[in-house]
Design a protein around this motif. Structure first.
Motif, short mmCIF file in Angstrom:
data_model
loop_
_atom_site.label_atom_id
_atom_site.label_comp_id
_atom_site.label_asym_id
_atom_site.label_seq_id
_atom_site.Cartn_x
_atom_site.Cartn_y
_atom_site.Cartn_z
N LEU A 99 0.84 -1.20 0.00
CA LEU A 99 0.00 0.00 0.00
C LEU A 99 0.87 1.26 0.00
N ASN A 145 -1.54 -5.19 2.50
CA ASN A 145 -2.73 -4.35 2.59
C ASN A 145 -2.60 -3.17 3.54
N HIS A 146 -1.40 -2.94 4.09
CA HIS A 146 -1.26 -1.89 5.08
C HIS A 146 0.11 -1.20 4.96
N LYS A 160 -4.82 0.80 6.34
CA LYS A 160 -5.12 -0.55 5.91
C LYS A 160 -6.30 -0.58 4.95
N VAL A 161 -6.20 -1.48 3.95
CA VAL A 161 -7.30 -1.73 3.03
C VAL A 161 -7.80 -3.15 3.29
N ASP A 162 -9.06 -3.28 3.64
CA ASP A 162 -9.62 -4.61 3.91
C ASP A 162 -9.79 -5.40 2.62
N VAL A 176 -9.78 -3.90 -5.80
CA VAL A 176 -9.98 -2.90 -4.74
C VAL A 176 -10.87 -1.80 -5.32
N SER A 180 -12.89 2.05 -1.31
CA SER A 180 -11.77 1.66 -0.45
C SER A 180 -10.57 2.56 -0.70
N TRP A 181 -10.31 2.85 -1.98
CA TRP A 181 -9.18 3.74 -2.29
C TRP A 181 -9.40 5.13 -1.70
N VAL A 184 -8.92 5.15 2.24
CA VAL A 184 -7.55 5.06 2.75
C VAL A 184 -6.74 6.28 2.33
#
Length: 543
Positions: A99, A145-146, A160-162, A176, A180-181, A184
């Protein structure tokens, strides 16, 4: 920017010996990159085996299509034009697609590849281009993811992106979504302090996310924004177009799977016989290949009849697996031990840039290169840095702290410093009070015991309660001392959080965006202009 070498212990014994005593491990590797003769010998070998690899024209065509999407810079296109020409060599580096580019060491790995390619080209008198191998086929979402940044309040902040619902797919196959983008990206925007560079930094972060369908795409776009002007070619190992070119080599990995397993086992025995620990498992019966089934990436194992995953979800004879490969090469994926072999098939690799952990486990495929008619490439230790900002450097000087003090842990030094601020010598005086009280009270308790046995036990309990009360007052006095020195203790904490967050080297935790926001993209230009150093020595960047 002032650069100072600061050697630190760390890494496995095998990696340390590779860096500092290559002669002790030369039989486990393919040559020492720092030796000019090793470079020339490797270049000559690549020239003589040109036809054993994938067509460089076809590889360059696939990479051109990928880089036009994510890394479309004139310098990159020029590097790809060179790659098409016989005699051009490649310096590779690679990592999973973290990320916002992940931890700082990813940036240093890319910089090492670029500088090493430049130096090798000058030394060998031929084109050498840098390439970053994005490990998009890996499926460990929790690793990518983080990321962490130093927030505007001076704390470690995790972004973090789940993972969306779906199978355990490769990172490049996990979509993604825009929400979500956006979420974050806004979190990062809120954590970074305001600066003159922030609008520019946030603009290319938002642009990387707007057109990215997955983590690997966003990673590629950001890496292109940072390194495209230096001619760094990007490759996603999960690119379906690349898979088609890799088909013949996957066939060789299947056909010679037993020989490869024996080679990995032999290398493992050679490593342990030399007194080193293995850094990756060599599991009996492991085919060291993955198969993509309904989106899930399944590790294949050998069976009596051929190949199967652990749960038996898929099962093939060797002939059936080769038949599937012929029609669907996109269903196949490398693991950590076959990826070095595949990289050599796809590219004319002069050398690859590795961190210390990677240097250690790359000794395991050493014998396997020979099974497929290849030789192990040279290995370049990744450049390693810790950034110390001006204010922090001033505070370190104020408290007499070196980087190695921080690296070793500041707890004892902090306690010593705080004790030195105690002008009333409270620690000593409270101890004297406890000792004096005990010396006077215990004889009295013993005498009371001669009057009545129960008074002895009562007296001991009474003594302990009084000592506890004195200790309670001492702790309160200590708290007051710390509060009186609160500003200074925050400086100690900031030093530790900046240089060794959670006990890790800064480069293994923090993201580059904090530093680009503080110092601008010119910080990266300065990094690329410093003298190359492939000795593996850790260096301090004083800002």
């Amino acid at each position: 920017m002032n650069v100072v070498p600061e050697p630190i212990p760390g890494g496995s014994k095998l990696a340390r010996d590779y860096i500092g005593h290559y002669e002790a491990v030369d039989k486990l590797y393919g040559g020492d990159f720092r030796n000019e003769m090793s470079r020339r010998a490797r270049a000559e070998w690549l020239d003589s085996t040109e036809l054993q690899r994938a067509s460089r024209i076809e590889v360059a065509s696939v990479l051109r299509g990928y880089n036009q999407q994510h890394n479309n810079y004139p310098e990159v296109m020029a590097a790809l034009a060179l790659l098409e020409q016989p005699g051009t060599l490649v310096i590779t580096g690679g990592q999973q697609s973290g990320l916002f580019t992940g931890p700082l060491f990813v940036i240093y790995k890319a910089a090492t590849a670029i500088l090493a390619a430049k130096e090798a080209a000058a030394q060998l008198g031929r084109p050498v281009v840098p390439l970053f191998w994005i490990a998009g086929e890996d499926h460990d979402w929790d690793e990518v993811n983080h990321t962490f940044v130093l927030s505007r309040t001076g704390e470690i902040a995790k972004l973090k992106v789940d993972k969306p619902e779906g199978p355990r797919a490769s990172v490049s196959a996990i979509t993604v979504g825009p929400d979500s983008w956006q979420q974050v990206t806004e979190l990062l925007d809120g954590m970074l302090q305001e600066s003159e560079f922030k609008p520019q930094i946030m603009e290319f972060i938002r642009k990387s996310a707007e057109t990215a369908c997955c983590m690997s795409d966003a990673f590629a776009k950001l890496m292109g924004s940072l390194f495209g002007k230096f001619g760094l070619i990007l490759l996603d190992s999960a690119d379906p177009a690349l898979r088609a070119l890799e088909r013949p080599f996957f066939g060789a990995l299947i056909e010679r799977n037993d020989e490869l397993e024996a080679a990995y086992k032999q290398s493992a025995e050679n490593i342990t016989a030399a007194g080193y620990e293995l850094q990756a498992d060599v599991t009996p019966g492991n085919a060291n290949l993955f198969y993509i089934h309904e989106g899930a990436r399944l590790l294949l194992r050998k069976t009596e009849d051929g190949f199967s995953d652990r749960k038996g979800t898929v099962s093939f004879t060797k002939e059936e697996l080769l038949s599937v490969l012929k029609e669907h090469p996109e269903r196949f994926s490398n693991n950590v031990l076959t990826r070095p072999l595949m990289q050599n098939y796809v590219l004319p690799v002069l050398a690859t840039v590795l961190g210390q952990g990677e240097i250690a486990y790359w000794a395991i495929p050493h014998e396997a290169f020979g099974v497929v008619g290849d030789r192990m490439p040279l290995i370049i230790p990744r450049m390693s840095f810790t950034i110390i900002e001006g204010t922090l450097h001033k505070h370190m000087g104020k408290y007499g702290l070196s980087f190695n003090d921080v690296y070793a842990g500041l707890e004892s030094r902090r306690k010593e410093w705080l004790a030195a601020q105690d002008e009333l010598e409270l620690g000593r005086r409270f101890q004297e009070v406890k000792e004096s009280f005990t010396a006077m009270y215990e004889p009295l308790i013993e005498q009371l015991g001669t009057i009545q046995a129960g008074l002895l036990k009562l007296g001991q309990n009474n003594k302990e309660k009084i000592i506890d009360q004195i200790s309670f007052l001492q702790a309160k006095a200590q708290d007051a001392m710390e509060k009186q020195n609160e500003a200074a203790l925050r400086q100690w904490e900031r030093i530790e959080l900046s240089l060794m967050p959670a006990g890790k080297l800064q480069e293994r935790a923090y993201n580059v965006m904090y530093y680009l926001n503080r110092y601008g993209l010119s910080w990266l230009d300065e990094l690329m202009e410093m003298p190359a150093d492939f000795s593996g020595t850790h260096r301090i960047l004083y800002m």
